[in-house]
Design an enzyme around this catalytic site. Structure first.
Site, PDB file in Angstrom:
ATOM      1  N   HIS A   1       0.832  -1.208   0.000  1.00  0.00           N
ATOM      2  CA  HIS A   1       0.000   0.000   0.000  1.00  0.00           C
ATOM      3  C   HIS A   1       0.867   1.259   0.000  1.00  0.00           C
ATOM      4  CE1 HIS A   1      -3.303  -2.535   2.196  1.00  0.00           C
ATOM      5  NE2 HIS A   1      -2.988  -3.016   0.994  1.00  0.00           N
TER       6      HIS A   1
ATOM      7  N   HIS B   1      -0.462 -11.002  -4.971  1.00  0.00           N
ATOM      8  CA  HIS B   1       0.946 -10.646  -4.790  1.00  0.00           C
ATOM      9  C   HIS B   1       1.885 -11.623  -5.486  1.00  0.00           C
ATOM     10  CE1 HIS B   1      -0.378  -7.590  -2.073  1.00  0.00           C
ATOM     11  NE2 HIS B   1      -0.894  -8.459  -1.228  1.00  0.00           N
TER      12      HIS B   1
END
Length: 328
Positions: free
Chosen positions: A97, A282
Site C-alpha cells: 500500500h 501478490h
C-alpha cells in the site's frame, strides 16, 4: 470486452511524463499497527538524493539494521502481503500500500526508517499515505527520471491465474477478479494511472477478507492486527459486516488494483505499458514483474526529454548501466 479494450489502448494519444526525479519536501512520521503482526509501529520518511530510490532501514535493529531496497530482487515473501528482505533476518512486510502511494503520487527517492517488521496498515488502504505525501509536498531533483517501456508482450500463467504486460503509450492497469463468494463475484476495473486518478479512484479501497478464515490466519500468525477499522470483512452470510459498508461499489477489485500498483512499483522505475491480470495477487504480480525484467528483449530504458521549451517531452532510449535498480 477484449475488442473494446484493444480499441481503447490504440486510441491513447500519449502519457504524462516527468523529466526529473522527485523526493519529499520534508521529513514525515506516521504511526499505526501491523495488520499481520498486530504490533505498534512508527515509520519515518526523509527526503533523499537522486538515484537513491526507496530504501528502508529497521531502526529497531540498532546499528546492525541493514538497508533494504524496495526492488523486485528483494522480494522475500508473497503470502497475503509483499515482504522485502530475508524473512528470517532484516525484513519489512506489507509494503504494497505504501509503495502504491509513493509510485502513483510520483515520489522517486525516500529514506524510510521503521521501528518494526511491518508497515502500518492505517485504514487498510493507501489514502493516509497519499494525503500525508500531498501535505508534506513533493519537490523536483536535478537528475533525469528513467522509465521502463514495455516493447513486446510478456505473459505468465499460474493455475487459473494469469498476468501480462503489453506495449502501450501510457501506464495502464486492467484488473479482473473472480471470487466464489457472491459478495464479490467477478469484477473488472481499468484505468490509465495518474496521481489524480489514483487518489480519487483507487487509493481509498481497503484490504478485505472472510470471517470464516480468521481462526486459520491467526493460527498461522497472520491478521493479528486486522479489524473492522482497517479491513472490509465478509461474514458467514456472504454480506459485508462493516457498519459503513463499501467505499466503492466495486471496492474489492479496486483494492486488487492498488496492490498491483504497489507490487509493480518494485521494478525500481515506473513502467510505460499496460498490465493486465486475471485472478491475480501478490504472487502473480511478483512473478509477472520478474518475468518482464529478466527478458531484456521485452523492455527498454527511456528518459523523458524536452527538445524544445513548451513542447511535450519525448521518450528517448538510453544505455542502462551494468547494474540498475530494475535488474534482477
Amino acid at each position: 470486452m477484449k475488442k473494446d479494450l484493444q480499441m481503447l489502448r490504440a486510441s491513447r494519444s500519449g502519457v504524462d511524463l516527468l523529466e526529473y526525479q522527485t523526493t519529499l519536501k520534508s521529513r514525515l512520521t506516521l504511526s499505526g499497527v501491523g495488520v499481520h503482526t498486530g504490533t505498534a509501529v512508527s515509520i519515518h520518511f526523509s527526503p533523499a538524493d537522486s538515484d537513491t530510490g526507496i530504501v528502508f532501514r529497521r531502526v529497531d535493529k540498532g546499528a546492525s539494521g541493514q538497508l533494504i531496497r524496495a526492488l523486485a530482487a528483494e522480494v522475500g515473501a508473497t503470502d497475503l502481503c509483499t515482504g522485502l528482505g530475508n524473512p528470517e533476518g532484516d525484513h519489512v512486510a506489507t509494503v504494497e500500500h505504501l509503495m502504491a502511494a509513493l509510485s502513483a503520487m510520483g515520489v522517486d527517492n525516500v529514506a524510510i526508517e521503521i521501528d518494526g517488521p511491518e508497515v502500518p496498515i492505517m485504514d487498510g488502504s493507501a489514502a493516509v499515505f497519499v494525503e500525508a505525501f500531498r501535505r508534506t509536498g513533493i519537490v523536483q531533483l536535478s537528475e533525469k527520471r528513467r522509465y521502463i517501456r514495455v516493447v513486446k508482450p510478456v505473459r505468465i500463467d499460474i493455475g487459473k491465474s494469469w498476468a501480462e504486460f503489453l506495449p502501450y503509450d501510457g501506464t495502464r492497469f486492467e484488473i479482473d477478479i473472480d471470487f466464489d463468494s457472491p459478495a464479490i463475484g467477478r469484477q473488472f476495473f481499468a484505468v490509465d494511472l495518474s496521481p489524480e486518478i489514483f487518489a480519487r479512484e483507487v487509493a481509498h479501497a481497503r484490504t478485505f477478507g472472510f470471517i470464516k478464515d480468521v481462526e486459520r490466519l491467526w493460527a498461522a500468525g497472520y491478521a493479528l492486527g486486522s479489524s473492522l477499522e482497517n479491513s472490509v470483512v465478509i461474514g458467514e452470510d456472504h454480506n459485508v459486516i462493516n457498519m459503513d459498508g463499501l467505499r466503492y461499489p466495486d471496492e474489492f477489485v479496486r483494492h486488487k488494483m492498488l496492490d498491483a500498483v504497489g507490487d509493480l512499483a518494485l521494478a525500481g522505475a515506473r513502467f510505460i505499458g499496460c498490465f493486465s491480470s486475471y485472478r491475480g495477487g501478490h504472487r502473480v504480480n511478483a512473478a509477472a514483474l520478474r518475468h518482464l525484467l529478466t527478458d531484456h528483449s521485452a523492455f527498454e530504458i527511456v528518459e523523458a526529454t524536452r527538445r524544445e521549451r513548451g513542447r511535450r517531452p519525448e521518450m528517448i532510449a538510453v544505455n542502462a548501466p551494468v547494474y540498475a535498480p530494475w535488474m534482477i
